[in-house]
Write a protein that holds these residues in place. Structure first.
Motif: not given
Length: 221
Positions: A65-70, A75-82, A91-97, A117-122
Motif C-alpha cells: 500500500t505504501t508503494l502504491r501511495l507513493q 502527497h499523502v503521508r504514511v504513518l505506520i501503526l503496527s 527499514g522496508q517501510l521507510f524505504e518504501a516511503g 510530525m508526519v503531517a509536517a513532512g518530518k
C-alpha cells in the motif's frame, strides 16, 4: 487541520484510534478501511493528509500500500501503526516511503506527536523502537570485531571487506546462503555475490577449499 485516514483490518483497533483522536481539535478522521485496496479506492473521493497504516492486512498489505501511495497519491503521508518491531520491517517501510513508524503499544501523546510530525513532512520513530535499535548498535559496538585485522590481511586476489569476512565466518559455521541472508537482513543474491567475490579473491574453487585456505592464513580459528 490534519485529515486522517485509518487503515487496519481489525475494526476494534480502528474504533480505538478514532476514539483516541476524537477530542483533538486539529485532527479529523475522514475515513476508514480494512486493507490497502479499500483505502486506494476511497482516496479519490475522500482526500487525506496522513494515513495511519497497519502492515499485516489481507488483499493489500502495508508495504504494498505504501508503494502504491507513493506512485498514485504522493502527497499523502504514511504513518505506520503496527505491533511489528523488527528492524527489517521498519527499514522496508521507510524505504518504501513511510515517514513514521509507531508501535500500537505507544501511548496517546506519542501517537499524537507522530501524527503531527508526519503531517509536517518530518520523520518519526517511536521511542521504544529507537531505544531498542540504539541498544543493539551499542551492543554490537562493544563486541570484538570478527577479524580485527581482516581488512589488512592480504589474500591471493585482494583483501576481504568486513562484510565478506563476516560471510566467510558464517559459511565456516555451516550456514546456508538463505540462512546467512536472513541473519544479515539482506537478499540471497547479495550473499551469493559476496561468496563469489571471496572465491575470486582467494582463488579457490569451492567453499571447502576457501575455508581450508582461510584457516591456513589465520582468517579462521
Amino acid at each position: 487541520m490534519s485529515r486522517i485516514f485509518l487503515v487496519d483490518d481489525h475494526a476494534i483497533v480502528r474504533d480505538g484510534i478514532r476514539a483516541l483522536l476524537a477530542a483533538e481539535p486539529n485532527i479529523e478522521v475522514v475515513g476508514e478501511a480494512s486493507n490497502g485496496q479499500e483505502l486506494l479506492d476511497q482516496l479519490p473521493t475522500t482526500p487525506a493528509d496522513v494515513v495511519l497504516l497497519d502492515i499485516n492486512m489481507p488483499v493489500l498489505d502495508g508495504l504494498a500500500t505504501t508503494l502504491r501511495l507513493q506512485a498514485e497519491f504522493p502527497h499523502v503521508r504514511v504513518l505506520i501503526l503496527s505491533m511489528l518491531s523488527h528492524e527489517r520491517y521498519i527499514g522496508q517501510l521507510f524505504e518504501a516511503g513511510a515517514l513514521g513508524y509507531v508501535l500500537k503499544s505507544a501511548d496517546k501523546p506519542e501517537i499524537l506527536g507522530a501524527i503531527q510530525m508526519v503531517a509536517a513532512g518530518k520523520y518519526f520513530l517511536c521511542s521504544d523502537l529507537g531505544l531498542s535499535m540504539l541498544r543493539k548498535v551499542l551492543t554490537k559496538a562493544e563486541e570484538p570485531a570478527l577479524l580485527p585485522g581482516a581488512l589488512e590481511v592480504p589474500l591471493k586476489g585482494g583483501h576481504l571487506s568486513r562484510r565478506e569476512t563476516e560471510v566467510l565466518h558464517l559459511l565456516a559455521e555451516g550456514m546456508t546462503t538463505n540462512e546467512i541472508a536472513e541473519k544479515l537482513f539482506t537478499s540471497k543474491r547479495t550473499i551469493e555475490t559476496h561468496r563469489q567475490n571471496i572465491l575470486e579473491k582467494t582463488q579457490t574453487k569451492n567453499t571447502a577449499a576457501l575455508i581450508k585456505l582461510a584457516m591456513i592464513q589465520g582468517l579462521l580459528t
